[in-house]
Design a protein around this motif. Structure first.
Motif, PDB file in Angstrom:
ATOM      1  N   ASN A 467     -15.445  11.082  11.297  1.00  0.00           N
ATOM      2  CA  ASN A 467     -16.259   9.902  11.028  1.00  0.00           C
ATOM      3  C   ASN A 467     -15.634   9.148   9.862  1.00  0.00           C
ATOM      4  N   ASN A 468     -14.861   8.116  10.186  1.00  0.00           N
ATOM      5  CA  ASN A 468     -14.137   7.383   9.146  1.00  0.00           C
ATOM      6  C   ASN A 468     -15.067   6.735   8.132  1.00  0.00           C
ATOM      7  N   SER A 469     -16.279   6.436   8.545  1.00  0.00           N
ATOM      8  CA  SER A 469     -17.200   5.771   7.627  1.00  0.00           C
ATOM      9  C   SER A 469     -17.647   6.694   6.490  1.00  0.00           C
ATOM     10  N   LEU A 470     -17.413   7.997   6.656  1.00  0.00           N
ATOM     11  CA  LEU A 470     -17.796   8.945   5.611  1.00  0.00           C
ATOM     12  C   LEU A 470     -16.650   9.286   4.672  1.00  0.00           C
ATOM     13  N   MET A 471     -15.453   8.761   4.972  1.00  0.00           N
ATOM     14  CA  MET A 471     -14.301   9.100   4.145  1.00  0.00           C
ATOM     15  C   MET A 471     -14.356   8.360   2.816  1.00  0.00           C
ATOM     16  N   PRO A 472     -13.728   8.907   1.784  1.00  0.00           N
ATOM     17  CA  PRO A 472     -13.840   8.316   0.441  1.00  0.00           C
ATOM     18  C   PRO A 472     -13.184   6.952   0.325  1.00  0.00           C
ATOM     19  N   TRP A 473     -12.248   6.633   1.202  1.00  0.00           N
ATOM     20  CA  TRP A 473     -11.566   5.339   1.107  1.00  0.00           C
ATOM     21  C   TRP A 473     -12.169   4.308   2.066  1.00  0.00           C
ATOM     22  N   ARG A 474     -13.398   4.534   2.511  1.00  0.00           N
ATOM     23  CA  ARG A 474     -14.012   3.618   3.477  1.00  0.00           C
ATOM     24  C   ARG A 474     -14.190   2.212   2.924  1.00  0.00           C
ATOM     25  N   ASN A 475     -14.378   2.088   1.614  1.00  0.00           N
ATOM     26  CA  ASN A 475     -14.604   0.766   1.027  1.00  0.00           C
ATOM     27  C   ASN A 475     -13.305   0.068   0.653  1.00  0.00           C
ATOM     28  N   ASN A 476     -12.194   0.790   0.764  1.00  0.00           N
ATOM     29  CA  ASN A 476     -10.901   0.186   0.470  1.00  0.00           C
ATOM     30  C   ASN A 476     -10.289  -0.356   1.752  1.00  0.00           C
ATOM     31  N   THR A 477      -9.222  -1.126   1.580  1.00  0.00           N
ATOM     32  CA  THR A 477      -8.587  -1.735   2.744  1.00  0.00           C
ATOM     33  C   THR A 477      -7.744  -0.738   3.509  1.00  0.00           C
ATOM     34  N   PHE A 478      -7.064   0.150   2.792  1.00  0.00           N
ATOM     35  CA  PHE A 478      -6.099   1.028   3.441  1.00  0.00           C
ATOM     36  C   PHE A 478      -6.399   2.497   3.176  1.00  0.00           C
ATOM     37  N   VAL A 479      -6.011   3.317   4.162  1.00  0.00           N
ATOM     38  CA  VAL A 479      -5.999   4.766   3.991  1.00  0.00           C
ATOM     39  C   VAL A 479      -4.852   5.098   3.040  1.00  0.00           C
ATOM     40  N   PRO A 480      -4.975   6.134   2.206  1.00  0.00           N
ATOM     41  CA  PRO A 480      -3.855   6.513   1.325  1.00  0.00           C
ATOM     42  C   PRO A 480      -2.559   6.628   2.107  1.00  0.00           C
ATOM     43  N   PHE A 481      -1.498   6.107   1.519  1.00  0.00           N
ATOM     44  CA  PHE A 481      -0.205   6.048   2.208  1.00  0.00           C
ATOM     45  C   PHE A 481       0.616   7.294   1.881  1.00  0.00           C
ATOM     46  N   SER A 482       1.041   7.993   2.925  1.00  0.00           N
ATOM     47  CA  SER A 482       1.930   9.142   2.735  1.00  0.00           C
ATOM     48  C   SER A 482       2.912   9.180   3.890  1.00  0.00           C
ATOM     49  N   ASN A 483       3.811   8.228   3.879  1.00  0.00           N
ATOM     50  CA  ASN A 483       4.839   8.116   4.902  1.00  0.00           C
ATOM     51  C   ASN A 483       6.183   7.894   4.235  1.00  0.00           C
ATOM     52  N   CYS A 484       7.223   8.423   4.818  1.00  0.00           N
ATOM     53  CA  CYS A 484       8.555   8.225   4.243  1.00  0.00           C
ATOM     54  C   CYS A 484       8.978   6.771   4.362  1.00  0.00           C
ATOM     55  N   SER A 485       8.652   6.154   5.485  1.00  0.00           N
ATOM     56  CA  SER A 485       8.998   4.749   5.709  1.00  0.00           C
ATOM     57  C   SER A 485       7.791   4.015   6.252  1.00  0.00           C
ATOM     58  N   VAL A 486       7.739   2.729   5.973  1.00  0.00           N
ATOM     59  CA  VAL A 486       6.664   1.899   6.516  1.00  0.00           C
ATOM     60  C   VAL A 486       6.857   1.796   8.020  1.00  0.00           C
ATOM     61  N   GLU A 487       5.787   1.921   8.737  1.00  0.00           N
ATOM     62  CA  GLU A 487       5.868   1.901  10.202  1.00  0.00           C
ATOM     63  C   GLU A 487       6.468   0.585  10.684  1.00  0.00           C
ATOM     64  N   CYS A 488       7.331   0.680  11.678  1.00  0.00           N
ATOM     65  CA  CYS A 488       7.985  -0.511  12.213  1.00  0.00           C
ATOM     66  C   CYS A 488       6.977  -1.410  12.920  1.00  0.00           C
ATOM     67  N   ARG A 489       7.265  -2.693  12.864  1.00  0.00           N
ATOM     68  CA  ARG A 489       6.434  -3.632  13.599  1.00  0.00           C
ATOM     69  C   ARG A 489       6.640  -3.450  15.099  1.00  0.00           C
ATOM     70  N   GLU A 490       5.735  -4.003  15.857  1.00  0.00           N
ATOM     71  CA  GLU A 490       5.806  -3.870  17.310  1.00  0.00           C
ATOM     72  C   GLU A 490       7.111  -4.466  17.828  1.00  0.00           C
ATOM     73  N   GLY A 491       7.770  -3.712  18.668  1.00  0.00           N
ATOM     74  CA  GLY A 491       9.022  -4.188  19.245  1.00  0.00           C
ATOM     75  C   GLY A 491      10.255  -3.806  18.457  1.00  0.00           C
ATOM     76  N   TYR A 492      10.072  -3.051  17.379  1.00  0.00           N
ATOM     77  CA  TYR A 492      11.195  -2.592  16.559  1.00  0.00           C
ATOM     78  C   TYR A 492      11.382  -1.094  16.771  1.00  0.00           C
TER      79      TYR A 492
END
Length: 829
Positions: A467-492
């Motif tokens: 239930n995403n609405s119960l997560m602590p970052w629900r009032n923020n715009t983004f989920v905490p970022f933990s990725n080596c690289s930013v996800e590619c845009r569509e078609g890349y």
């Protein structure tokens, strides 16, 4: 033989030394018709020390574990509940023998006691009449401790219903044939952790574990199940008591890892989290394995709210009805006894607990409940199996039934019974159904609390949700970022950088390729020949197949004019045949006119091969027919122009040549020679390297044009050269005869028709070399029609008009007058 004697001696020795006193009234033991064994960590050896000689550990000398004591009470509660039941085992009482199992390697005396018969172990008799003290065992807590004592327990095929060993290694039924567990294995736990990571789109994580089998097994499974998932294990380390945790945390920060999986026992998790607080680690997501996710102490650690958010995994928390009442009753009884050590009677080895009486009921009830249901289900599993073996009914069980412990095992594997709203059943490996909960810590509240935010079940079907609405970052715009690289845009597509697959650059897929992230995000796959795509596409579109269709308006118009042309040619052919002996027909060429009209008619047929999907025959015939028959017509026009000039101008100057030309039918020889030469060149063009149909998917992205590809420019150049050269000769002779008598003067009509021929084909080739379209083929057909219409309109229509509407000019007298006028003009000059 020697080993057998030593083994018997050691067992007898430990029995004499350690098991002198019976403790029937202790919390550690209870008499009954059938005894169950229990191993619980009432105390914990925090750090093992190396011994120079064999030595058993005294658990009471090590730190007390309230959680382990609560586990012990859950077993006692389950046994009391079963004994009080009138349905499960009506006239049978269960007893138990429980030991404090606090070490991974030094608790063998308690196991020897459980598997012994009347305090003795006789290896020679074990295959025959040996009857262990207990009919089934639950515990110990932890995979490493379980694997340590496994050879002793499985030797007698004693049913082993485990509540706290999750190692996937224990699924091996060849080594652990009697093993059944009421808690899901590490495989299920790791798969759920992976689901959580994927749910929030993380792929750059750290994995920390302890120096034990539980963590090693978890790490191995994490490696195995994250393969081909897009998740990268950026960092992994072993947490040791007294280890350099500062360096571990420094490495995690240096690699920009924001999600840390701690797959370890509580003592190791506590060490690393305290180090994170001390090192001022901020804003991480800590994923807790079920061993410490419900720890009541860690959420109260000062400063823990600063290190980030803790997401834990635990068994679906189910209350045990009546357990609280059981504990309050227990404490009320012990509080009446003034002796604070009432639980310990005599010198009973590892059945002592000096700290237990001082605990309040509330402290016991509020302790970590992670394994409560697993212990409760383990005892009920044994009871239900015993119910089957003793053939119990609603009133009684056959207590005189003689059975071996392994008989219970066969019944356990077939069990399926409800327990507190859940179904207890086991698969072929003795694993239960999974009913996990995802919890998050609320360390900002006082007191701290946990909240269930997700579930994972495998029965009756696999379901997972958070239930995403119960997560602590629900009032923020983004989920905490933990990725080596930013996800590619569509078609890349991704282009891997370095060792890890999730470290990459993004590259835009070129035209006519696409990237399928579910298939392989690192590859731009080419579209099929019948498909196309723009740059940066994730799918291919179907190409429209383009060719000149019979049903198009332009095609219908061209076919209509071609049909009219053929009809007109046939009509003129008949008209000339009807007026064959008239001066107009003779001056136009006589028999040669019919050859010209027949050739033009055949040339017109080639237009019909331009429509519809091209075949190999279409590609050859559309140009072969026109080129060959139109060249015959040009040969006739050339001869006709030459004959007129020859009669009026060259006969007087070169009489012998003229005589030879007439005598040997020079005009027909020339037509035959030029036609044969042109036919040979057409055959070479059609056989050596003919035009063939191709699907052109290059010219237009969204179209596949069905066209005829020209493969040999040399042969087609020869064919064109012969035709164009004849046309040039024809114009030249026509120009030489421009001052001949009007009735014989063909300069203007021939010149006009050939100019139309040249202009139409020059226009076509210009457009052909400049543009690519299916309508270029239509221009090819129009060029052919225009060439034929040019000769028809300028050469045959005027003569047909005279025959139809000016018959006076179609007389010998009229033509004789024209010749006389031409002669008089020449004499004057």
């Amino acid at each position: 033989m020697l080993q057998s004697r030593i083994y018997t001696f050691l067992v007898g020795f430990t029995h004499c030394v350690f098991f002198q006193v019976s403790c029937s009234s202790s919390e550690f033991s209870l008499d009954g018709d059938y005894l169950l064994g229990g191993l619980f960590p009432v105390h914990e050896v925090v750090q093992s020390t190396i011994m120079l000689s064999p030595e058993a550990v005294e658990c009471k000398r090590h730190p007390f574990s309230r959680s382990g004591y609560q586990m012990l009470q859950v077993m006692r509660f389950a046994v009391e509940e079963i004994n009080n039941s009138t349905n499960l085992l009506p006239n049978v009482s269960l007893g138990y023998e429980i030991f404090d199992h606090c070490s991974e390697t030094k608790n063998f005396p308690s196991v020897f006691n459980l598997i012994s018969e009347k305090g003795l172990l006789k290896p020679k008799e074990k295959l025959n009449s040996h009857q262990p003290k207990i009919i089934a065992l639950t515990g110990p807590y932890g995979s490493t401790r379980t694997l340590t004592v496994a050879p002793l327990v499985t030797m007698d095929l004693i049913p082993w219903v485990q509540y706290g060993a999750t190692s996937y290694q224990l699924n091996d039924k060849l080594q652990y044939p009697t093993f059944i567990r009421t808690i899901p294995s590490n495989k299920d736990l790791i798969q759920m952790i992976i689901r959580i990571i994927q749910w929030f789109g993380w792929n750059w994580v750290a994995f920390l574990g302890g120096p034990d089998n539980y963590s090693e097994d978890g790490l191995r499974l994490f490696y195995e199940y994250t393969r081909n998932t897009g998740i990268c294990l950026a960092y992994q380390d072993i947490i040791r008591i007294g280890g350099n945790h500062n360096q571990t945390l420094k490495n995690i920060n240096m690699l920009n890892i924001n999600v840390v999986v701690i797959f370890a026992l509580p003592v190791y998790a506590e060490n690393i989290l305290k180090a994170a607080i001390a090192n001022n680690v901020r804003d991480k997501v800590w994923i807790a394995s079920q061993t410490w996710s419900m720890s009541p102490q860690l959420p109260r650690e000062p400063g823990i709210q600063k290190i980030g958010k803790v997401i834990g995994i635990t068994e679906r928390l189910l209350s045990l009805p009546g357990f609280d009442k059981f504990i309050y009753k227990l404490k009320a009884t012990t509080d009446k006894d003034n002796n604070s050590n009432a639980l310990v009677q005599g010198n009973v080895f590892n059945q002592e607990c000096n700290e237990c009486p001082s605990l309040t009921a509330k402290e016991i009830i509020n302790e970590n409940p992670t394994f409560s249901f697993a212990i409760y289900a383990a005892i009920y599993t044994i009871a239900h199996a015993l119910h089957k073996v003793l053939q119990c009914d609603a009133n009684e069980c056959r207590k005189n039934t003689t059975f071996k412990p392994y008989m219970l095992l066969g019944e356990m594997k077939k069990l399926e019974f409800p327990l507190n709203g859940r179904t207890v059943k086991y698969d072929i490996n003795g694993n239960p159904t999974v009913s996990y909960a995802v919890v998050q810590w609320h360390t900002e509240t006082n007191p701290p609390r946990t909240e269930m935010v997700g579930t994972y079940d495998t029965y009756p079907e696999i379901t997972f949700s958070i239930n995403n609405s119960l997560m602590p970052w629900r009032n923020n715009t983004f989920v905490p970022f933990s990725n080596c690289s930013v996800e590619c845009r569509e078609g890349y597509s991704r282009k891997q950088e370095g060792f890890h697959a999730c470290c990459f650059q993004c590259k835009k897929c070129p035209q006519n390729t696409y990237v399928d992230y579910s298939r392989d995000p690192y590859t731009c796959y080419p579209c099929a020949e019948s498909e196309w795509s723009d740059e940066g596409s994730t799918t291919c579109k179907i190409r429209s197949v383009v060719y000149l269709q019979f049903t198009e308006i332009t095609s219908i118009v061209v076919i209509f004019f071609t049909s009219c042309l053929i009809t007109l040619l046939i009509f003129i052919f008949c008209l000339f045949a009807f007026n064959y002996n008239t001066p107009v027909v003779r001056s136009a060429g006589g028999n040669m006119c019919f050859l010209m009209l027949a050739s033009l008619t055949m040339s017109s047929i080639s237009v019909f091969f331009f429509f519809g999907p091209p075949t190999s025959a279409d590609c050859i015939l559309r140009d072969f027919i026109f080129s060959f028959f139109f060249t015959i017509c040009l040969s006739c026009l050339t001869v006709r122009s030459f004959q007129i000039v020859c009669v009026f101008k060259m006969a007087a100057e070169f009489p012998k040549l003229h005589s030879l030309w007439v005598k040997h039918n020079g005009q027909w020889l020339f037509i035959l020679f030029s036609s044969f030469l042109h036919f040979i060149s057409c055959v070479l063009w059609a056989t050596v390297s003919p035009d063939h149909p191709v699907r052109d998917s290059i010219t237009f992205n969204d179209q596949t044009m069905l066209i005829c590809e020209r493969r040999n420019t040399v042969t087609i150049s020869i064919v064109l050269f012969i035709s164009w050269f004849l046309g040039f000769l024809c114009i030249s002779f026509s120009y030489m005869g421009r001052d001949l008598p009007k009735s014989y003067n063909e300069a203007k009509p021939i010149t006009f028709s050939l100019l139309m021929y040249y202009l139409s084909w020059i226009s076509y080739f210009t457009i052909y070399l400049t543009f690519q379209s299916k309508y270029v083929l239509l221009l090819n057909a129009l060029a052919q029609i225009t060439s034929i219409y040019g000769i028809l309109l300028s050469y045959f229509i005027p003569k047909s008009y005279i025959m139809l509407f000016q018959p006076k000019k179609n007389t010998a007298a009229y033509f004789q007058t024209s010749i006389q006028n031409y002669t008089q003009t020449l004499s004057r000059s």
